[in-house]
Design an enzyme around this catalytic site. Sequence first.
Site, PDB file in Angstrom:
ATOM      1  N   ASN A   6      13.903  -8.793  12.786  1.00  0.00           N
ATOM      2  CA  ASN A   6      12.851  -7.808  13.036  1.00  0.00           C
ATOM      3  C   ASN A   6      13.376  -6.818  14.062  1.00  0.00           C
ATOM      4  O   ASN A   6      14.410  -7.028  14.677  1.00  0.00           O
ATOM      5  CB  ASN A   6      11.585  -8.524  13.552  1.00  0.00           C
ATOM      6  N   GLU A  60      11.593  -6.175  16.609  1.00  0.00           N
ATOM      7  CA  GLU A  60      11.025  -6.652  17.882  1.00  0.00           C
ATOM      8  C   GLU A  60      10.539  -8.084  17.701  1.00  0.00           C
ATOM      9  O   GLU A  60      10.440  -8.584  16.590  1.00  0.00           O
ATOM     10  CB  GLU A  60       9.838  -5.758  18.271  1.00  0.00           C
ATOM     11  N   GLY A 110      11.273  -8.923   8.498  1.00  0.00           N
ATOM     12  CA  GLY A 110      10.458  -7.702   8.455  1.00  0.00           C
ATOM     13  C   GLY A 110       8.982  -7.941   8.301  1.00  0.00           C
ATOM     14  O   GLY A 110       8.314  -7.262   7.522  1.00  0.00           O
ATOM     15  N   HIS A 155       1.275 -11.560  -2.598  1.00  0.00           N
ATOM     16  CA  HIS A 155       0.186 -10.572  -2.591  1.00  0.00           C
ATOM     17  C   HIS A 155       0.158  -9.723  -3.859  1.00  0.00           C
ATOM     18  O   HIS A 155      -0.466  -8.664  -3.872  1.00  0.00           O
ATOM     19  CB  HIS A 155       0.305  -9.667  -1.351  1.00  0.00           C
ATOM     20  N   SER A 194       5.273  -8.635  10.630  1.00  0.00           N
ATOM     21  CA  SER A 194       4.644  -8.704  11.961  1.00  0.00           C
ATOM     22  C   SER A 194       3.990 -10.058  12.173  1.00  0.00           C
ATOM     23  O   SER A 194       3.519 -10.368  13.269  1.00  0.00           O
ATOM     24  CB  SER A 194       3.596  -7.593  12.093  1.00  0.00           C
ATOM     25  N   CYS A 231      -8.431  -6.265 -14.398  1.00  0.00           N
ATOM     26  CA  CYS A 231      -9.873  -5.971 -14.386  1.00  0.00           C
ATOM     27  C   CYS A 231     -10.482  -6.450 -13.075  1.00  0.00           C
ATOM     28  O   CYS A 231     -10.104  -7.492 -12.535  1.00  0.00           O
ATOM     29  CB  CYS A 231     -10.564  -6.670 -15.564  1.00  0.00           C
ATOM     30  N   ASP A 273       5.973  -4.114  -3.805  1.00  0.00           N
ATOM     31  CA  ASP A 273       6.804  -3.020  -4.344  1.00  0.00           C
ATOM     32  C   ASP A 273       7.833  -3.474  -5.383  1.00  0.00           C
ATOM     33  O   ASP A 273       8.465  -2.647  -6.033  1.00  0.00           O
ATOM     34  CB  ASP A 273       7.514  -2.285  -3.188  1.00  0.00           C
ATOM     35  N   ASN A 308       5.278  -8.409  -0.055  1.00  0.00           N
ATOM     36  CA  ASN A 308       5.339  -7.027  -0.520  1.00  0.00           C
ATOM     37  C   ASN A 308       4.915  -6.903  -1.975  1.00  0.00           C
ATOM     38  O   ASN A 308       5.007  -7.856  -2.747  1.00  0.00           O
ATOM     39  CB  ASN A 308       6.752  -6.460  -0.334  1.00  0.00           C
ATOM     40  N   CYS A 350     -13.357 -11.689 -16.524  1.00  0.00           N
ATOM     41  CA  CYS A 350     -13.011 -10.947 -17.748  1.00  0.00           C
ATOM     42  C   CYS A 350     -11.742 -11.511 -18.384  1.00  0.00           C
ATOM     43  O   CYS A 350     -10.860 -12.022 -17.692  1.00  0.00           O
ATOM     44  CB  CYS A 350     -12.802  -9.470 -17.394  1.00  0.00           C
TER      45      CYS A 350
HETATM   46  C1  BV8 Z   1      -7.379 -15.089   2.615  1.00  0.00           C
HETATM   47  C2  BV8 Z   1      -1.804  -6.441  -0.485  1.00  0.00           C
HETATM   48  C3  BV8 Z   1      -9.108 -16.672   2.287  1.00  0.00           C
HETATM   49  C4  BV8 Z   1      -2.597  -5.198  -0.550  1.00  0.00           C
HETATM   50  C5  BV8 Z   1      -2.127  -7.485   1.695  1.00  0.00           C
HETATM   51  C6  BV8 Z   1     -11.580 -12.147   8.747  1.00  0.00           C
HETATM   52  C7  BV8 Z   1     -12.233 -11.929   7.536  1.00  0.00           C
HETATM   53  C8  BV8 Z   1     -11.607 -12.192   6.325  1.00  0.00           C
HETATM   54  C9  BV8 Z   1     -10.302 -12.661   6.290  1.00  0.00           C
HETATM   55  C10 BV8 Z   1      -9.679 -12.862   7.503  1.00  0.00           C
HETATM   56  C11 BV8 Z   1     -10.284 -12.619   8.716  1.00  0.00           C
HETATM   57  N1  BV8 Z   1      -9.404 -12.924   9.715  1.00  0.00           N
HETATM   58  C12 BV8 Z   1      -8.254 -13.348   9.147  1.00  0.00           C
HETATM   59  C13 BV8 Z   1      -8.405 -13.329   7.816  1.00  0.00           C
HETATM   60  C14 BV8 Z   1      -7.419 -13.708   6.848  1.00  0.00           C
HETATM   61  C15 BV8 Z   1      -6.723 -12.437   6.375  1.00  0.00           C
HETATM   62  C16 BV8 Z   1      -5.758 -11.993   7.453  1.00  0.00           C
HETATM   63  O1  BV8 Z   1      -4.756 -12.626   7.678  1.00  0.00           O
HETATM   64  N2  BV8 Z   1      -6.095 -10.871   8.105  1.00  0.00           N
HETATM   65  C17 BV8 Z   1      -5.249 -10.363   9.172  1.00  0.00           C
HETATM   66  C18 BV8 Z   1      -5.190  -8.831   9.087  1.00  0.00           C
HETATM   67  C19 BV8 Z   1      -5.826 -10.837  10.485  1.00  0.00           C
HETATM   68  N3  BV8 Z   1      -6.023 -12.840   5.182  1.00  0.00           N
HETATM   69  C20 BV8 Z   1      -6.602 -12.648   4.009  1.00  0.00           C
HETATM   70  O2  BV8 Z   1      -7.651 -12.059   3.840  1.00  0.00           O
HETATM   71  C21 BV8 Z   1      -5.857 -13.270   2.855  1.00  0.00           C
HETATM   72  N4  BV8 Z   1      -6.757 -14.057   2.064  1.00  0.00           N
HETATM   73  O3  BV8 Z   1      -7.256 -15.454   3.752  1.00  0.00           O
HETATM   74  O4  BV8 Z   1      -8.238 -15.704   1.720  1.00  0.00           O
HETATM   75  C22 BV8 Z   1     -10.386 -15.959   2.643  1.00  0.00           C
HETATM   76  C23 BV8 Z   1     -11.250 -15.597   1.632  1.00  0.00           C
HETATM   77  C24 BV8 Z   1     -12.448 -14.960   1.960  1.00  0.00           C
HETATM   78  C25 BV8 Z   1     -12.759 -14.671   3.302  1.00  0.00           C
HETATM   79  C26 BV8 Z   1     -11.849 -15.043   4.319  1.00  0.00           C
HETATM   80  C27 BV8 Z   1     -10.656 -15.668   3.986  1.00  0.00           C
HETATM   81  C28 BV8 Z   1      -5.272 -12.185   1.973  1.00  0.00           C
HETATM   82  C29 BV8 Z   1      -4.183 -11.458   2.728  1.00  0.00           C
HETATM   83  C30 BV8 Z   1      -3.454 -10.493   1.782  1.00  0.00           C
HETATM   84  C31 BV8 Z   1      -3.917  -9.096   2.054  1.00  0.00           C
HETATM   85  N5  BV8 Z   1      -3.136  -8.154   1.246  1.00  0.00           N
HETATM   86  N6  BV8 Z   1      -1.431  -6.660   0.899  1.00  0.00           N
HETATM   87  C32 BV8 Z   1      -1.737  -4.003  -0.236  1.00  0.00           C
HETATM   88  O5  BV8 Z   1      -0.578  -4.146   0.189  1.00  0.00           O
HETATM   89  O6  BV8 Z   1      -2.267  -2.896  -0.431  1.00  0.00           O
HETATM   90  S1  BV8 Z   1      -1.673  -7.715   3.318  1.00  0.00           S
HETATM   91  C33 BV8 Z   1      -0.585  -6.548   3.864  1.00  0.00           C
HETATM   92  O7  BV8 Z   1      -0.121  -7.032   5.141  1.00  0.00           O
HETATM   93  C34 BV8 Z   1       0.674  -6.382   3.069  1.00  0.00           C
HETATM   94  O8  BV8 Z   1       0.823  -7.292   2.007  1.00  0.00           O
HETATM   95  C35 BV8 Z   1       1.741  -6.669   4.111  1.00  0.00           C
HETATM   96  O9  BV8 Z   1       2.929  -7.099   3.587  1.00  0.00           O
HETATM   97  C36 BV8 Z   1       1.063  -7.712   4.854  1.00  0.00           C
HETATM   98  C37 BV8 Z   1       1.636  -8.205   6.104  1.00  0.00           C
HETATM   99  O10 BV8 Z   1       2.144  -7.121   6.830  1.00  0.00           O
HETATM  100  P1  BV8 Z   1       3.726  -7.061   7.071  1.00  0.00           P
HETATM  101  O11 BV8 Z   1       4.385  -7.243   5.762  1.00  0.00           O
HETATM  102  O12 BV8 Z   1       4.089  -7.997   8.147  1.00  0.00           O
HETATM  103  O13 BV8 Z   1       3.906  -5.549   7.482  1.00  0.00           O
HETATM  104  P2  BV8 Z   1       3.690  -4.916   8.936  1.00  0.00           P
HETATM  105  O14 BV8 Z   1       3.709  -3.440   8.767  1.00  0.00           O
HETATM  106  O15 BV8 Z   1       2.513  -5.555   9.593  1.00  0.00           O
HETATM  107  O16 BV8 Z   1       4.973  -5.381   9.762  1.00  0.00           O
HETATM  108  C38 BV8 Z   1       6.253  -4.877   9.406  1.00  0.00           C
HETATM  109  C39 BV8 Z   1       7.241  -5.550  10.335  1.00  0.00           C
HETATM  110  O17 BV8 Z   1       8.563  -5.150   9.976  1.00  0.00           O
HETATM  111  C40 BV8 Z   1       7.061  -5.167  11.798  1.00  0.00           C
HETATM  112  O18 BV8 Z   1       7.118  -6.349  12.588  1.00  0.00           O
HETATM  113  C41 BV8 Z   1       8.274  -4.256  12.101  1.00  0.00           C
HETATM  114  O19 BV8 Z   1       8.726  -4.429  13.441  1.00  0.00           O
HETATM  115  C42 BV8 Z   1       9.286  -4.792  11.129  1.00  0.00           C
HETATM  116  N7  BV8 Z   1      10.300  -3.821  10.687  1.00  0.00           N
HETATM  117  C43 BV8 Z   1      10.124  -2.516  10.380  1.00  0.00           C
HETATM  118  N8  BV8 Z   1      11.313  -1.994   9.984  1.00  0.00           N
HETATM  119  C44 BV8 Z   1      12.231  -2.983  10.024  1.00  0.00           C
HETATM  120  C45 BV8 Z   1      11.595  -4.160  10.466  1.00  0.00           C
HETATM  121  N9  BV8 Z   1      12.254  -5.326  10.628  1.00  0.00           N
HETATM  122  C46 BV8 Z   1      13.575  -5.345  10.342  1.00  0.00           C
HETATM  123  N10 BV8 Z   1      14.263  -4.264   9.898  1.00  0.00           N
HETATM  124  C47 BV8 Z   1      13.627  -3.080   9.728  1.00  0.00           C
HETATM  125  N11 BV8 Z   1      14.314  -2.018   9.286  1.00  0.00           N
END
Ligand code: BV8
Length: 268
Positions: free
Chosen positions: A230, A232, A204, A132, A206, A140, A117, A115, A145
Site C-alpha cells: 500500500n 500507507e 491496494g 463484489h 484501505s 435484473c 474492473d 474490484n 427474476c
Molecule cells: C454486507 C461494489 C451484510 C460497488 C463495493 C452499516 C450499514 C450497512 C452495512 C454496513 C454498515 N457498517 C458496515 C457495513 C458493512 C459494509 C461495509 O463494510 N461498509 C464500510 C464502508 C464501513 N459492507 C457491506 O455492506 C457489504 N455487505 O456487509 O452484507 C449486510 C446486509 C445488510 C445490511 C448490513 C450488512 C457489501 C460491501 C460491498 C460494497 N461494494 N463495491 C462499486 O464498486 O460500485 S465496496 C467498494 O469499496 C469497492 O468494491 C472497493 O473495492 C471497496 C473497498 O475499497 P478499496 O478497494 O479498499 O478502495 P479504497 O479506495 O478504499 O482504498 C484504496 C487503497 O489503495 C488505499 O489504501 C490506497 O492507499 C491504496 N493505493 C492507491 N494507489 C496505490 C495503492 N496501494 C498500492 N499501490 C498503489 N499504486
Amino acid sequence: MSVWGTDDLHYYSSTKKINLDDFTLTRDTKITVLSGAGISAESGVPTFRGEDGIWKDAEKMRLATPTGFATHPDKGWDFYNLRRMNMAGAEPNNAHKVLAELERQGYDVVVITQNIDRLHHVAGSKRVIELHGTIWEIKCGNPGCSLEPFENKDVPIKGIPLFCDICGTHLRPNVVFFEEMLDPVNVQNAEIRTRETDLFLVVGTSGVVYPAAGFAQLASASGAVVIEFNLENTPLSFFCDKSVLGQCGMLIPPTLNKLSRGEFVYEC
Ligand code: BV8
C-alpha cells in the site's frame, strides 16, 4: 486467573511479525491475494477513499446501495456509466500482470478481488474470486427474476434507465452494493482458500470494507505470512508481517523475486 478467565487466551501480539528472510516461496506455496482499488490505480482507475476518491461524494455512495439505485436508476446509471468510461481505457499494470505471470509459471495463486474492473482477468489471471461482482455485467434488480446476468461492454450504456423484459424491474450493474449480501459461494471459497494459505498478499486496499477486509485478519489468524502492499499503513497493517509501502506495481515483482530466492522472475 483474572475474573474473566482471560489468562489462558493467547492474544495476538505484534511479535508475531515473522522475518521474511525466514520464508521461501516455492511452487508448493499456497499464495492468495486480496486486492482492492489501489491495484488498479496505476492503470488510471480512480480509487474510492483517496484524495479524489469516488466515495467523497456521499450521493454516489448512496447510489451504490439497493435502495439508492432503485429510487434513482437514472442517476445510478449515470454514475456507473462514468465508472465504465473510467475503466474502459484502462489496461492491467505490472501489479495485475505479475500475479498473472505467477499463475502462468505454475505457482499456486488465487486472487480474491474487491474490484469490479476485471483487470485481473485481462492480465491473464484465471483463478479469481470477484467478491463484489463486475461492472461489465448487467442483472435484473428483482432478485426473484429468472433473468440471468449478462455481459454488456457498451461505453456508455445508452437508453438508461433500463428495464427487464421479463418482469419490468429496473436493470442494474451486476455488482454487490453496500448493505447487500455477497454471493455465499464466493465468501465460502474465499474463506476456505484463506484458511489454507501460506502467503497472503493484501494489495491496494484501505481495509475498511467488510467482509472483504476480514480475510486478511483470517489469513493472519490461520498462520499465513501476510504482506501488505500500500502507499500507507491501514487498519490491516496490524495483522501483517510486513507492510511494503509504495506503488504496488513497482514493489510486488522484486518482493516475489526475493521471497522465491530468485526462482520467480518477472520483467517489468
Ligand atoms: C454486507 C461494489 C451484510 C460497488 C463495493 C452499516 C450499514 C450497512 C452495512 C454496513 C454498515 N457498517 C458496515 C457495513 C458493512 C459494509 C461495509 O463494510 N461498509 C464500510 C464502508 C464501513 N459492507 C457491506 O455492506 C457489504 N455487505 O456487509 O452484507 C449486510 C446486509 C445488510 C445490511 C448490513 C450488512 C457489501 C460491501 C460491498 C460494497 N461494494 N463495491 C462499486 O464498486 O460500485 S465496496 C467498494 O469499496 C469497492 O468494491 C472497493 O473495492 C471497496 C473497498 O475499497 P478499496 O478497494 O479498499 O478502495 P479504497 O479506495 O478504499 O482504498 C484504496 C487503497 O489503495 C488505499 O489504501 C490506497 O492507499 C491504496 N493505493 C492507491 N494507489 C496505490 C495503492 N496501494 C498500492 N499501490 C498503489 N499504486
